[in-house]
Design a protein around this motif. Structure first.
Motif, short mmCIF file in Angstrom:
data_model
loop_
_atom_site.label_atom_id
_atom_site.label_comp_id
_atom_site.label_asym_id
_atom_site.label_seq_id
_atom_site.Cartn_x
_atom_site.Cartn_y
_atom_site.Cartn_z
N LEU A 194 -0.58 1.18 -4.81
CA LEU A 194 -0.61 -0.27 -4.64
C LEU A 194 0.68 -0.84 -5.24
O LEU A 194 1.13 -0.34 -6.28
CB LEU A 194 -1.81 -0.86 -5.39
N GLY A 195 1.25 -1.85 -4.61
CA GLY A 195 2.43 -2.47 -5.19
C GLY A 195 2.04 -3.36 -6.36
O GLY A 195 1.07 -4.12 -6.27
N ALA A 196 2.77 -3.26 -7.45
CA ALA A 196 2.50 -4.13 -8.59
C ALA A 196 3.43 -5.34 -8.56
O ALA A 196 2.99 -6.49 -8.66
CB ALA A 196 2.68 -3.35 -9.90
N SER A 197 4.71 -5.07 -8.41
CA SER A 197 5.70 -6.16 -8.48
C SER A 197 7.01 -5.70 -7.86
O SER A 197 7.22 -4.51 -7.63
CB SER A 197 5.96 -6.52 -9.95
N ILE A 198 7.87 -6.68 -7.60
CA ILE A 198 9.24 -6.42 -7.13
C ILE A 198 10.17 -7.00 -8.18
O ILE A 198 10.01 -8.17 -8.56
CB ILE A 198 9.52 -7.09 -5.77
N GLY A 242 11.84 -1.46 -7.11
CA GLY A 242 13.16 -2.08 -7.20
C GLY A 242 13.66 -2.50 -5.83
O GLY A 242 14.79 -2.95 -5.69
N ALA A 243 12.81 -2.32 -4.81
CA ALA A 243 13.24 -2.67 -3.45
C ALA A 243 12.65 -4.01 -3.04
O ALA A 243 11.49 -4.30 -3.33
CB ALA A 243 12.80 -1.60 -2.46
N GLU A 302 1.75 -5.60 3.23
CA GLU A 302 2.83 -4.80 3.84
C GLU A 302 2.74 -3.37 3.34
O GLU A 302 2.71 -3.14 2.12
CB GLU A 302 4.20 -5.40 3.49
N LEU A 303 2.68 -2.44 4.27
CA LEU A 303 2.75 -1.02 3.91
C LEU A 303 4.20 -0.57 4.06
O LEU A 303 4.86 -0.94 5.03
CB LEU A 303 1.84 -0.19 4.81
N HIS A 304 4.67 0.21 3.11
CA HIS A 304 6.09 0.61 3.11
C HIS A 304 6.24 1.99 2.51
O HIS A 304 5.54 2.37 1.57
CB HIS A 304 6.90 -0.40 2.28
N VAL A 305 7.18 2.76 3.04
CA VAL A 305 7.45 4.05 2.43
C VAL A 305 7.96 3.79 1.01
O VAL A 305 8.69 2.81 0.78
CB VAL A 305 8.50 4.85 3.25
N GLU A 306 7.54 4.62 0.07
CA GLU A 306 8.03 4.37 -1.29
C GLU A 306 9.52 4.66 -1.36
O GLU A 306 10.01 5.65 -0.81
CB GLU A 306 7.28 5.22 -2.33
#
Ligand code: HGY
Ligand code: MN
Ligand code: MN
Ligand code: MN
Length: 404
Positions: free
Chosen positions: A205-209, A349-350, A187-191
């Motif tokens: 790159l996303g690390a974690s939620i 945090g999202a 999933e690509l998402h605006v930061e």
């Protein structure tokens, strides 16, 4: 097709503007979200994709023959009230742009795995209160019976709304077979933050939620006349609930890096000259350690019980949803990092559909720079150059996954 992510976003820029002020109002399963979904379906059909909407309202658009070990990319089109232009749609438009890139340079023809685009409904949970409702349904994170009983602010149940939307409530629920067919979800998402501003990079790159829970705090008192009821004779749930909300910043500050928010309340019956009989407050608590989320909740609930008790007001708390801290798939993220050596790895945090699917499917995320760092508000932003860099990065990581 020559439409790129910027022009694709331009096509829907006026859809679902919030009539009350700046930003967007794109509730899940609403005519506005349907208009956006039909826009996506038209773009997908124009690219010859095979489009289907599954029993949970998720739209799947196959760029190749469907098959096992598929590579899937997508996001959502609904928004929070007063939301920004990019939260969700950037990921959907970037998926279309990335597909066009893969087609234009021949990489799609060399793909060794199936590719699909996906759009998830009610990701924000702004209408029925549970975030990522579509991905929770397909993954079994919420039972269809509970989902169908959820009601929106008008009292319409998800069962009624889903049926009106063309879904069969009796067919909703876990779809392990479809999830088993997905080998990689990206999933690509605006930061929704400032990490990329600080690193000076356009893509991460996303690390974690981090862990994320939602609770409804209900304060119940005695409705009465605002003019004839002496202050000493009142059991006022709004006074008690408001006092609790005022204490939340102090209570949350007692836990390093915890965040807690009440962004939505409901007062019943809501008359200017009426002492209310009830007040609902929706509480959002997040922290990288799920145990800390529980501790913050306990501190707020304890304080609420004290305040409500002193005011002669009833109090109860019920959990709406919980998403534990999620670490994205390490091997998938490492493969993506090999394509994007400059990209930092950032936690978020999202919440995201990728976070829900991660328990069932190797999932990962890309974030694209947001020069304001603001999200869930009209000031959310994404420069054209960064949006294009994100789509190019998505095309590269998809190509690597496809073996193209
Ligand atoms: O609430 C969230 O974190 C997400 O934007 N739905
Ligand atoms: Mn989002
Ligand atoms: Mn959001
Ligand atoms: Mn999300």
């Amino acid at each position: 097709m020559s439409a790129d992510v910027v022009s694709l976003l331009g096509q829907i820029r006026e859809v679902g503007r919030d009539p009350r002020g700046p930003g967007y109002q794109r509730p899940g399963f609403s005519p506005i979200e349907r208009e956006l979904r039909e826009w996506f379906e038209a773009e997908a059909a124009a690219r010859g994709l095979d489009v289907e909407v599954d029993a949970n309202g998720i739209t799947w658009a196959w760029a190749t023959q469907p098959g096992p070990n598929a590579v899937v990319t997508g996001s959502h089109l609904d928004s929070v009230p007063g939301g920004g232009q990019f939260d969700g749609p950037l990921g959907v438009a970037s998926a279309l742009d990335a597909l066009d890139r893969l087609r234009a340079d021949g990489r799609l023809e060399r793909a060794a795995r199936p590719l699909a685009l996906a759009v998830f409904p009610e990701e924000e949970g702004s209408r029925f209160g549970v975030a990522c409702l579509g991905s929770r349904l397909i993954s079994g994170a919420i039972a269809p019976e509970r989902a169908l009983g959820l009601a929106d602010a008008e009292g319409d149940t998800f069962a009624e709304v889903a049926a009106a939307y063309g879904l069969d409530p009796h067919r909703m629920g876990p779809d392990p077979e479809r999830l088993a067919g997905i080998g990689s979800f990206i999933e690509l998402h605006v930061e929704q933050g400032v990490g990329l501003i600080e690193t000076g990079q356009p893509v991460a790159l996303g690390a974690s939620i981090i862990g994320h829970g939602r609770w409804r705090l209900r304060f119940t008192g005695q409705g009465n006349h605002a003019g004839t009821t002496p202050m000493a004779h009142r059991a006022d749930p709004v006074a008690a609930g408001s006092a609790v909300i005022g204490e939340i910043p102090r209570l949350a500050a007692g836990f390093d890096r915890a965040v807690a928010t009440v962004g939505r309340t409901s007062i019943h019956p809501g008359g200017t000259n009426v002492i209310a009989s009830a007040m609902d407050c929706w509480l959002d608590i997040r922290h990288a350690d799920d145990a800390v989320v529980a501790q913050v909740l306990q501190a707020i609930v304890d304080r609420a019980r004290d305040i409500a008790g002193a005011a002669g007001v009833g109090f109860g708390a019920s959990r709406e949803s919980y998403s534990p801290t999620t670490v994205f798939d390490a091997e998938l993220t490492d493969r993506m990092a090999a394509q994007l050596p400059q990209a930092p790895r950032l936690p978020t945090g999202a919440g995201h559909d990728a976070g829900i699917l991660a328990a069932h499917v190797p999932s990962a995320m890309l974030f694209v720079r947001n020069p304001t760092g603001v999200s869930h508000a009209p000031e959310e932003a994404c420069e054209d150059a960064d949006a294009r860099a994100g789509a190019a990065a998505l095309a590269d990581v998809l190509a690597a996954e496809l073996g193209a």
